[in-house]
Motif scaffolding. Structure first.
Motif, PDB file in Angstrom:
ATOM      1  N   ALA A   3       1.632  -1.226   2.239  1.00 50.25           N
ATOM      2  CA  ALA A   3       1.007  -2.118   3.035  1.00 50.25           C
ATOM      3  C   ALA A   3      -0.105  -1.545   3.836  1.00 50.25           C
ATOM      4  O   ALA A   3      -1.387  -2.202   3.854  1.00 50.25           O
ATOM      5  N   ALA A   4      -0.184  -0.294   4.107  1.00 51.21           N
ATOM      6  CA  ALA A   4      -1.282   0.382   4.799  1.00 51.21           C
ATOM      7  C   ALA A   4      -2.153   0.640   3.812  1.00 51.21           C
ATOM      8  O   ALA A   4      -3.625   0.396   4.009  1.00 51.21           O
ATOM      9  N   ALA A   5      -2.261   0.691   2.529  1.00 48.84           N
ATOM     10  CA  ALA A   5      -3.056   0.946   1.237  1.00 48.84           C
ATOM     11  C   ALA A   5      -3.799  -0.369   1.249  1.00 48.84           C
ATOM     12  O   ALA A   5      -4.726  -0.307   0.964  1.00 48.84           O
ATOM     13  N   LEU A   6      -2.882  -1.415   1.251  1.00 48.30           N
ATOM     14  CA  LEU A   6      -3.730  -2.735   1.014  1.00 48.30           C
ATOM     15  C   LEU A   6      -4.489  -3.227   2.477  1.00 48.30           C
ATOM     16  O   LEU A   6      -5.388  -3.970   2.008  1.00 48.30           O
ATOM     17  N   ASP A   9      -6.280   1.841   4.090  1.00 44.98           N
ATOM     18  CA  ASP A   9      -6.039   3.125   4.513  1.00 44.98           C
ATOM     19  C   ASP A   9      -5.889   4.112   3.201  1.00 44.98           C
ATOM     20  O   ASP A   9      -5.040   4.058   2.361  1.00 44.98           O
ATOM     21  N   ALA A  10      -7.009   4.898   3.166  1.00 48.69           N
ATOM     22  CA  ALA A  10      -7.115   5.857   1.971  1.00 48.69           C
ATOM     23  C   ALA A  10      -5.974   7.017   2.015  1.00 48.69           C
ATOM     24  O   ALA A  10      -5.534   7.037   0.839  1.00 48.69           O
ATOM     25  N   GLU A  11      -5.702   7.343   3.067  1.00 53.82           N
ATOM     26  CA  GLU A  11      -4.598   8.393   2.851  1.00 53.82           C
ATOM     27  C   GLU A  11      -3.286   7.839   2.565  1.00 53.82           C
ATOM     28  O   GLU A  11      -2.683   8.542   1.874  1.00 53.82           O
ATOM     29  N   SER A  12      -2.792   6.606   2.822  1.00 54.44           N
ATOM     30  CA  SER A  12      -1.679   6.147   2.398  1.00 54.44           C
ATOM     31  C   SER A  12      -1.963   5.825   0.885  1.00 54.44           C
ATOM     32  O   SER A  12      -0.846   6.090   0.106  1.00 54.44           O
ATOM     33  N   ILE A  53      -7.021  -2.855  -5.747  1.00 51.25           N
ATOM     34  CA  ILE A  53      -5.510  -3.061  -5.006  1.00 51.25           C
ATOM     35  C   ILE A  53      -5.589  -4.355  -4.247  1.00 51.25           C
ATOM     36  O   ILE A  53      -4.646  -5.071  -4.021  1.00 51.25           O
ATOM     37  N   SER A  54      -6.661  -4.892  -3.827  1.00 49.04           N
ATOM     38  CA  SER A  54      -6.831  -6.054  -3.172  1.00 49.04           C
ATOM     39  C   SER A  54      -6.258  -7.291  -3.936  1.00 49.04           C
ATOM     40  O   SER A  54      -5.951  -8.472  -3.461  1.00 49.04           O
ATOM     41  N   THR A  55      -6.304  -6.901  -5.356  1.00 48.57           N
ATOM     42  CA  THR A  55      -5.600  -8.096  -6.133  1.00 48.57           C
ATOM     43  C   THR A  55      -3.999  -8.189  -6.148  1.00 48.57           C
ATOM     44  O   THR A  55      -3.489  -9.030  -6.626  1.00 48.57           O
ATOM     45  N   LEU A  56      -3.352  -7.204  -5.576  1.00 50.86           N
ATOM     46  CA  LEU A  56      -1.809  -7.059  -5.381  1.00 50.86           C
ATOM     47  C   LEU A  56      -1.345  -8.210  -4.456  1.00 50.86           C
ATOM     48  O   LEU A  56      -1.952  -7.922  -3.330  1.00 50.86           O
ATOM     49  N   ARG A  57      -0.835  -8.864  -4.892  1.00 50.29           N
ATOM     50  CA  ARG A  57      -0.440 -10.062  -3.771  1.00 50.29           C
ATOM     51  C   ARG A  57       0.872  -9.717  -3.186  1.00 50.29           C
ATOM     52  O   ARG A  57       1.136 -10.177  -1.996  1.00 50.29           O
ATOM     53  N   GLN A  58       1.739  -8.967  -3.511  1.00 56.07           N
ATOM     54  CA  GLN A  58       3.296  -8.508  -3.133  1.00 56.07           C
ATOM     55  C   GLN A  58       3.270  -7.009  -3.107  1.00 56.07           C
ATOM     56  O   GLN A  58       3.473  -6.604  -4.136  1.00 56.07           O
ATOM     57  N   ALA A  59       3.466  -6.521  -1.900  1.00 58.79           N
ATOM     58  CA  ALA A  59       3.435  -5.112  -1.793  1.00 58.79           C
ATOM     59  C   ALA A  59       4.678  -4.615  -2.481  1.00 58.79           C
ATOM     60  O   ALA A  59       4.710  -3.417  -3.034  1.00 58.79           O
TER      61      ALA A  59
END
Length: 173
Positions: A3-6, A9-12, A53-59
């Motif tokens: 969720a943070a990466a979405l 957040d680069a660290e996540s 990663i922005s194309t990922l719809r469900q974490a």
């Protein structure tokens, strides 16, 4: 972490890379049979995932999504590698996954594993090469633990059958 990466957040995302990298190498190795190329494919998969990663719809689908990216890259690399080998066939000896000592059981089993269907080979490498639990393998491949169990059983049965077949061929005059 997903969720943070979405959210950017680069660290996540970096922590996700550390977590999934070994499994991605195992997936790629199951298609490429070359550790260096498998590492390249895993790194490329992480780069592709970061960019898209922005194309990922469900974490909760992250592991399966990432596995698909890696598998597709590895398959493409294997195809490219096969074309290059065919083009240079007169310059090299035939490629074999087995070691020079065919009687070496490890080399024989490795050769048999590389002869399995790709979906079985992926599961074998994740479970035994990467030492993942059934639950972890299921998450990486987006299947149930029961499916992992069944596919592992089929893979072991095929390996056992092929070993028995080869042994019986050795005993025949």
């Amino acid at each position: 972490l997903v969720a943070a990466a979405l959210r950017g957040d680069a660290e996540s995302f970096s922590r996700l890379c550390e977590q999934y990298y070994p499994a991605l190498v195992a997936i790629a190795y199951s298609h490429l049979a070359d550790r260096g190329l498998a590492e390249d494919a895993a790194q490329e998969a992480l780069l592709v995932a970061y960019r898209s990663i922005s194309t990922l719809r469900q974490a909760d689908r992250f592991a399966g999504w990432l596995t698909s990216i890696c598998r597709n890259l590895a398959v493409d690399m294997a195809k490219t590698r096969a074309r290059e080998k065919r083009a240079a066939i007169e310059d090299c000896s035939p490629v074999s996954y087995a070691s020079r000592h065919e009687d070496d059981i490890v080399a024989v089993v490795r050769q048999i594993i590389f002869g399995l269907d790709p979906d079985l080979r992926d599961i074998v490498f994740l479970r035994y090469y990467n030492r993942m639990s059934y639950d972890q393998v299921a998450q990486m491949l987006g299947v149930s633990e029961e499916a992992v169990n069944g596919k592992l059983r089929r893979a072991r049965d095929r390996i056992r059958h092929e070993l028995q077949r080869r042994k019986s061929m050795e005993l025949e005059p």
